[in-house]
Scaffold this motif. Structure first.
Motif, PDB file in Angstrom:
ATOM      1  N   GLU A  67      -2.692  -3.259  10.190  1.00  0.00           N
ATOM      2  CA  GLU A  67      -2.367  -4.346  11.118  1.00  0.00           C
ATOM      3  C   GLU A  67      -1.036  -4.078  11.800  1.00  0.00           C
ATOM      4  O   GLU A  67      -0.120  -3.536  11.193  1.00  0.00           O
ATOM      5  CB  GLU A  67      -2.280  -5.675  10.369  1.00  0.00           C
ATOM      6  CG  GLU A  67      -3.606  -6.247   9.959  1.00  0.00           C
ATOM      7  CD  GLU A  67      -3.441  -7.598   9.292  1.00  0.00           C
ATOM      8  OE1 GLU A  67      -2.516  -8.342   9.639  1.00  0.00           O
ATOM      9  OE2 GLU A  67      -4.263  -7.883   8.408  1.00  0.00           O
ATOM     10  N   GLY A  68      -0.950  -4.454  13.037  1.00  0.00           N
ATOM     11  CA  GLY A  68       0.293  -4.269  13.774  1.00  0.00           C
ATOM     12  C   GLY A  68       0.469  -2.859  14.300  1.00  0.00           C
ATOM     13  O   GLY A  68       1.533  -2.504  14.786  1.00  0.00           O
ATOM     14  N   GLY A  69      -0.563  -2.027  14.162  1.00  0.00           N
ATOM     15  CA  GLY A  69      -0.500  -0.674  14.694  1.00  0.00           C
ATOM     16  C   GLY A  69       0.248   0.328  13.832  1.00  0.00           C
ATOM     17  O   GLY A  69       0.497   1.445  14.256  1.00  0.00           O
ATOM     18  N   VAL A  70       0.611  -0.058  12.618  1.00  0.00           N
ATOM     19  CA  VAL A  70       1.314   0.859  11.722  1.00  0.00           C
ATOM     20  C   VAL A  70       0.332   1.948  11.302  1.00  0.00           C
ATOM     21  O   VAL A  70      -0.770   1.675  10.843  1.00  0.00           O
ATOM     22  CB  VAL A  70       1.848   0.113  10.480  1.00  0.00           C
ATOM     23  CG1 VAL A  70       2.473   1.084   9.490  1.00  0.00           C
ATOM     24  CG2 VAL A  70       2.838  -0.955  10.890  1.00  0.00           C
ATOM     25  N   GLU A  71       0.750   3.198  11.458  1.00  0.00           N
ATOM     26  CA  GLU A  71      -0.097   4.337  11.125  1.00  0.00           C
ATOM     27  C   GLU A  71       0.612   5.199  10.087  1.00  0.00           C
ATOM     28  O   GLU A  71       1.800   5.488  10.215  1.00  0.00           O
ATOM     29  CB  GLU A  71      -0.373   5.147  12.390  1.00  0.00           C
ATOM     30  CG  GLU A  71      -1.498   6.140  12.230  1.00  0.00           C
ATOM     31  CD  GLU A  71      -1.876   6.784  13.557  1.00  0.00           C
ATOM     32  OE1 GLU A  71      -1.776   8.018  13.628  1.00  0.00           O
ATOM     33  OE2 GLU A  71      -2.255   6.053  14.488  1.00  0.00           O
ATOM     34  N   VAL A  72      -0.123   5.600   9.044  1.00  0.00           N
ATOM     35  CA  VAL A  72       0.452   6.371   7.942  1.00  0.00           C
ATOM     36  C   VAL A  72      -0.488   7.513   7.578  1.00  0.00           C
ATOM     37  O   VAL A  72      -1.704   7.335   7.546  1.00  0.00           O
ATOM     38  CB  VAL A  72       0.667   5.463   6.701  1.00  0.00           C
ATOM     39  CG1 VAL A  72       1.259   6.242   5.548  1.00  0.00           C
ATOM     40  CG2 VAL A  72       1.536   4.279   7.038  1.00  0.00           C
ATOM     41  N   ALA A  73       0.072   8.669   7.280  1.00  0.00           N
ATOM     42  CA  ALA A  73      -0.728   9.820   6.833  1.00  0.00           C
ATOM     43  C   ALA A  73      -1.148   9.613   5.381  1.00  0.00           C
ATOM     44  O   ALA A  73      -0.402   9.054   4.569  1.00  0.00           O
ATOM     45  CB  ALA A  73       0.078  11.106   6.959  1.00  0.00           C
ATOM     46  N   VAL A  74      -2.348  10.061   5.057  1.00  0.00           N
ATOM     47  CA  VAL A  74      -2.864   9.959   3.688  1.00  0.00           C
ATOM     48  C   VAL A  74      -1.916  10.656   2.712  1.00  0.00           C
ATOM     49  O   VAL A  74      -1.667  10.163   1.612  1.00  0.00           O
ATOM     50  CB  VAL A  74      -4.288  10.542   3.599  1.00  0.00           C
ATOM     51  CG1 VAL A  74      -4.723  10.744   2.156  1.00  0.00           C
ATOM     52  CG2 VAL A  74      -5.273   9.626   4.311  1.00  0.00           C
ATOM     53  N   SER A  75      -1.355  11.777   3.117  1.00  0.00           N
ATOM     54  CA  SER A  75      -0.435  12.499   2.225  1.00  0.00           C
ATOM     55  C   SER A  75       0.785  11.637   1.881  1.00  0.00           C
ATOM     56  O   SER A  75       1.263  11.658   0.744  1.00  0.00           O
ATOM     57  CB  SER A  75      -0.004  13.822   2.853  1.00  0.00           C
ATOM     58  OG  SER A  75       0.634  13.601   4.094  1.00  0.00           O
ATOM     59  N   ASP A  76       1.287  10.856   2.852  1.00  0.00           N
ATOM     60  CA  ASP A  76       2.422   9.969   2.589  1.00  0.00           C
ATOM     61  C   ASP A  76       2.035   8.853   1.623  1.00  0.00           C
ATOM     62  O   ASP A  76       2.800   8.498   0.725  1.00  0.00           O
ATOM     63  CB  ASP A  76       2.951   9.358   3.890  1.00  0.00           C
ATOM     64  CG  ASP A  76       3.599  10.389   4.800  1.00  0.00           C
ATOM     65  OD1 ASP A  76       4.016  11.456   4.302  1.00  0.00           O
ATOM     66  OD2 ASP A  76       3.685  10.112   6.012  1.00  0.00           O
ATOM     67  N   LEU A  77       0.834   8.294   1.820  1.00  0.00           N
ATOM     68  CA  LEU A  77       0.365   7.243   0.913  1.00  0.00           C
ATOM     69  C   LEU A  77       0.211   7.781  -0.502  1.00  0.00           C
ATOM     70  O   LEU A  77       0.596   7.125  -1.470  1.00  0.00           O
ATOM     71  CB  LEU A  77      -0.968   6.671   1.399  1.00  0.00           C
ATOM     72  CG  LEU A  77      -0.925   5.835   2.677  1.00  0.00           C
ATOM     73  CD1 LEU A  77      -2.344   5.482   3.110  1.00  0.00           C
ATOM     74  CD2 LEU A  77      -0.101   4.589   2.474  1.00  0.00           C
ATOM     75  N   SER A  78      -0.343   8.987  -0.624  1.00  0.00           N
ATOM     76  CA  SER A  78      -0.524   9.607  -1.947  1.00  0.00           C
ATOM     77  C   SER A  78       0.807   9.777  -2.653  1.00  0.00           C
ATOM     78  O   SER A  78       0.934   9.481  -3.842  1.00  0.00           O
ATOM     79  CB  SER A  78      -1.213  10.965  -1.813  1.00  0.00           C
ATOM     80  OG  SER A  78      -2.522  10.814  -1.366  1.00  0.00           O
ATOM     81  N   GLU A  79       1.813  10.245  -1.925  1.00  0.00           N
ATOM     82  CA  GLU A  79       3.144  10.445  -2.505  1.00  0.00           C
ATOM     83  C   GLU A  79       3.727   9.129  -2.993  1.00  0.00           C
ATOM     84  O   GLU A  79       4.321   9.063  -4.065  1.00  0.00           O
ATOM     85  CB  GLU A  79       4.084  11.073  -1.480  1.00  0.00           C
ATOM     86  CG  GLU A  79       3.782  12.517  -1.167  1.00  0.00           C
ATOM     87  CD  GLU A  79       4.657  13.072  -0.048  1.00  0.00           C
ATOM     88  OE1 GLU A  79       5.714  12.467   0.246  1.00  0.00           O
ATOM     89  OE2 GLU A  79       4.275  14.092   0.526  1.00  0.00           O
ATOM     90  N   LYS A  80       3.546   8.066  -2.212  1.00  0.00           N
ATOM     91  CA  LYS A  80       4.092   6.763  -2.593  1.00  0.00           C
ATOM     92  C   LYS A  80       3.380   6.198  -3.817  1.00  0.00           C
ATOM     93  O   LYS A  80       4.030   5.632  -4.700  1.00  0.00           O
ATOM     94  CB  LYS A  80       4.008   5.793  -1.416  1.00  0.00           C
ATOM     95  CG  LYS A  80       4.992   6.173  -0.319  1.00  0.00           C
ATOM     96  CD  LYS A  80       4.915   5.257   0.866  1.00  0.00           C
ATOM     97  CE  LYS A  80       5.877   5.766   1.926  1.00  0.00           C
ATOM     98  NZ  LYS A  80       6.054   4.866   3.019  1.00  0.00           N
ATOM     99  N   VAL A  81       2.068   6.351  -3.881  1.00  0.00           N
ATOM    100  CA  VAL A  81       1.315   5.857  -5.044  1.00  0.00           C
ATOM    101  C   VAL A  81       1.733   6.646  -6.289  1.00  0.00           C
ATOM    102  O   VAL A  81       1.961   6.065  -7.351  1.00  0.00           O
ATOM    103  CB  VAL A  81      -0.207   5.945  -4.808  1.00  0.00           C
ATOM    104  CG1 VAL A  81      -0.973   5.639  -6.086  1.00  0.00           C
ATOM    105  CG2 VAL A  81      -0.636   4.996  -3.700  1.00  0.00           C
ATOM    106  N   LEU A  82       1.868   7.958  -6.158  1.00  0.00           N
ATOM    107  CA  LEU A  82       2.297   8.782  -7.288  1.00  0.00           C
ATOM    108  C   LEU A  82       3.695   8.373  -7.752  1.00  0.00           C
ATOM    109  O   LEU A  82       3.961   8.301  -8.955  1.00  0.00           O
ATOM    110  CB  LEU A  82       2.261  10.262  -6.906  1.00  0.00           C
ATOM    111  CG  LEU A  82       2.530  11.249  -8.023  1.00  0.00           C
ATOM    112  CD1 LEU A  82       1.525  11.086  -9.159  1.00  0.00           C
ATOM    113  CD2 LEU A  82       2.483  12.674  -7.485  1.00  0.00           C
TER     114      LEU A  82
END
Length: 57
Positions: free
Chosen positions: A29-44
């Motif tokens: 929402e709001g046009g925020v775009e994130v790479a899957v690799s960045d999300l993986s790093e944050k979850v880890l």
């Protein structure tokens, strides 16, 4: 650790993200775009923070 998810839930999210190509991008929402690799790093990082907290007791 993140109070929103259990360690098991975070591990499940991490494994699901691992199945995606690292260059894939997710848009929120709001046009925020994130790479899957960045999300993986944050979850880890959230998973590992839980280990740090429990080891400090």
């Amino acid at each position: 650790m993140c109070d929103m998810f259990t360690k098991y839930e975070l591990a499940t999210i991490y494994e699901a993200l691992d199945d995606l190509h690292p260059g894939t991008r997710a848009q929120f929402e709001g046009g925020v775009e994130v790479a899957v690799s960045d999300l993986s790093e944050k979850v880890l990082r959230l998973i590992n923070e839980g280990d740090d907290v429990s080891n400090g007791d």
